[in-house]
Design an enzyme around this catalytic site. Structure first.
Site, PDB file in Angstrom:
ATOM      1  N   ASP A 141       0.754  -1.205  -0.007  1.00 29.53           N
ATOM      2  CA  ASP A 141      -0.069  -0.090  -0.065  1.00 29.53           C
ATOM      3  C   ASP A 141       0.854   1.229   0.046  1.00 29.53           C
ATOM      4  O   ASP A 141       2.026   1.124   0.294  1.00 29.53           O
ATOM      5  CB  ASP A 141      -0.977  -0.036   0.985  1.00 29.53           C
ATOM      6  CG  ASP A 141      -1.642   1.193   1.256  1.00 29.53           C
ATOM      7  OD1 ASP A 141      -2.319   1.533   0.139  1.00 29.53           O
ATOM      8  OD2 ASP A 141      -1.971   1.948   2.618  1.00 29.53           O
ATOM      9  N   ASP A 144       0.243   5.259   0.651  1.00 31.80           N
ATOM     10  CA  ASP A 144      -0.016   6.261   1.759  1.00 31.80           C
ATOM     11  C   ASP A 144      -0.224   5.750   3.228  1.00 31.80           C
ATOM     12  O   ASP A 144      -1.065   4.846   3.532  1.00 31.80           O
ATOM     13  CB  ASP A 144      -1.115   7.155   1.566  1.00 31.80           C
ATOM     14  CG  ASP A 144      -1.070   7.714   0.171  1.00 31.80           C
ATOM     15  OD1 ASP A 144      -0.065   8.368  -0.385  1.00 31.80           O
ATOM     16  OD2 ASP A 144      -2.092   7.986  -0.637  1.00 31.80           O
TER      17      ASP A 144
END
Length: 401
Positions: free
Chosen positions: A243, A245
């Site tokens: 992932d 952010d």
């Protein structure tokens, strides 16, 4: 950051007999695709987006198939083809780069595939002793088919003909070249191997980098016949899905401007470790701000380009960035609502698995939300919840467990 990759695709392939009477060697199919396409893909995934093919024999076929812009691994890749007007040899072919060569460029043989981290190989550490050419070298136990080199420290000093030693280091056919090397080529035709390399070695201008990795050369019938199975096997490997952010970079809320990039502890180091392990490294990120009209897909791609530029300084790279632009309450009609690619749905991971030879059962997913873990589970990937701390330490703990 070195962005240009030059591939030598001009040879006649005489050892392949009838196979290359009407088809140039790098255009021969392997697993349903021209071999040169695999080399272009390999360069693109390591961040080289300006590809130059130096063609000769039946060069029109290479021009027709390859020239133009390609979309590879989420990036626009510019492929240009230069067809030499007459046979110039592997050394003479480089003279046609004088109008287009960048200060540093990667150079690859068009008939071999070496499982090398190209981005790490093309990174020059500060304080490195000057060289005109960096050469990838591979240990071989039997040198009956290959010439070998004499390596002193990190300098190639001499080239030995095939069969003169039981084993040694062979030239693996990948190089980092300084543009100044072109000024050392005074005549055509000439050979890199026979003319240019020995001269450079005599002056201590070739740096050798040894890597013990898989290599196949399709230039002989037996190896070409074996290439489909061997390449399929060696290109299949685990991946780490990150992932973005909150895992790789600070999440300031709909982060999308390149100047807003702030790396989190251990993030660049974790990606570099995945690269060195030989695994694929992917980013899979929900970017609902696109669906809400706060920024566009090109803005997100510019942010990703900045990430890869930063990573390149450390010899690391992301193989492909995947984003989902959808948001359930979006204002952009085509990106409003749910989508199979928006986490917790697994679409980004399964789409990558359909395009890349990934061993999903051994792969990992790092995320900071339960939606990441749900996407990983649905894709058949082990999810690791990362809610802070050093990402490389978390990666090492996951690998041990």
């Amino acid at each position: 950051m070195v962005r240009q990759c030059v591939i030598l695709v001009g040879g006649m392939g005489t050892r392949l007999g009838d196979l290359t009477k009407a088809v140039p060697k790098p255009m021969l199919p392997v697993n349903g695709r021209p071999f040169v396409d695999m080399l272009i893909d390999e360069a693109a995934r390591h961040g080289f987006d300006r590809i130059v093919l130096l063609a000769g024999y039946l060069g029109g076929q290479v021009m027709e198939h390859c020239a133009g812009t390609r979309r590879i691994a989420g990036r626009d890749i510019e492929v240009s083809v230069i067809v030499e007007p007459e046979a110039a040899g592997t050394g003479g072919a480089l003279t046609f780069l004088r109008d287009v060569a960048e200060d540093n460029f990667l150079l690859m043989n068009g008939d071999s595939w070496f499982d090398l981290d190209l981005r790490e190989f093309a990174t020059v550490e500060p304080g490195t002793t000057p060289f005109l050419l960096r050469m990838a070298l591979r240990p071989v136990a039997d040198a009956s088919r290959f010439g070998t080199v004499t390596l002193e420290g990190d300098r190639v000093r001499a080239f030995l003909p095939r069969g003169t030693a039981e084993g040694g280091l062979m030239n693996a056919g990948i190089y980092l070249v300084r543009r100044a090397l072109l000024d050392q080529i005074y005549r055509k035709p000439c050979s890199l191997e026979g003319d240019i390399f020995p001269m450079l070695a005599g002056h201590g201008l070739i740096q050798g980098k040894v890597r013990d990795a898989f290599l196949i050369d399709i230039g002989v019938p037996a190896d070409y016949a074996a290439a489909p199975e061997l390449l399929a096997k060696h290109r299949t490997r685990p991946a780490v899905f990150f992932d973005r952010d909150g895992v790789l970079n600070h999440d300031a809320g709909y982060t999308h401007k390149p100047e807003e990039l702030v790396w989190l502890p251990g993030a660049k180091e974790a990606i570099g470790q995945v690269n060195r392990m030989g695994w694929y490294a992917f980013v899979v990120t929900n970017q609902g701000g696109i669906g809400r009209g706060l920024y566009g897909i090109r803005d997100a791609e510019a942010f990703h380009a900045r990430m890869n530029e930063d990573l390149a300084e450390t010899g690391a790279h992301i193989d492909e960035f995947r984003l989902s632009p959808f948001h359930p309450q979006g204002s952009v009609p085509e990106f409003t609502g749910d989508s199979p690619c928006r986490k917790p749905n697994p679409g980004m991971l399964t789409d990558l698995a359909a395009l890349w030879p990934i061993d999903m059962a051994r792969s990992l997913m790092f995320g900071d939300k339960q939606s990441d873990m749900q996407a990983a589970a649905a894709a058949g990937v082990r999810g690791i919840l990362h809610e802070g701390g050093d990402l490389q330490a978390r990666l090492n703990a996951a690998l041990r467990g």
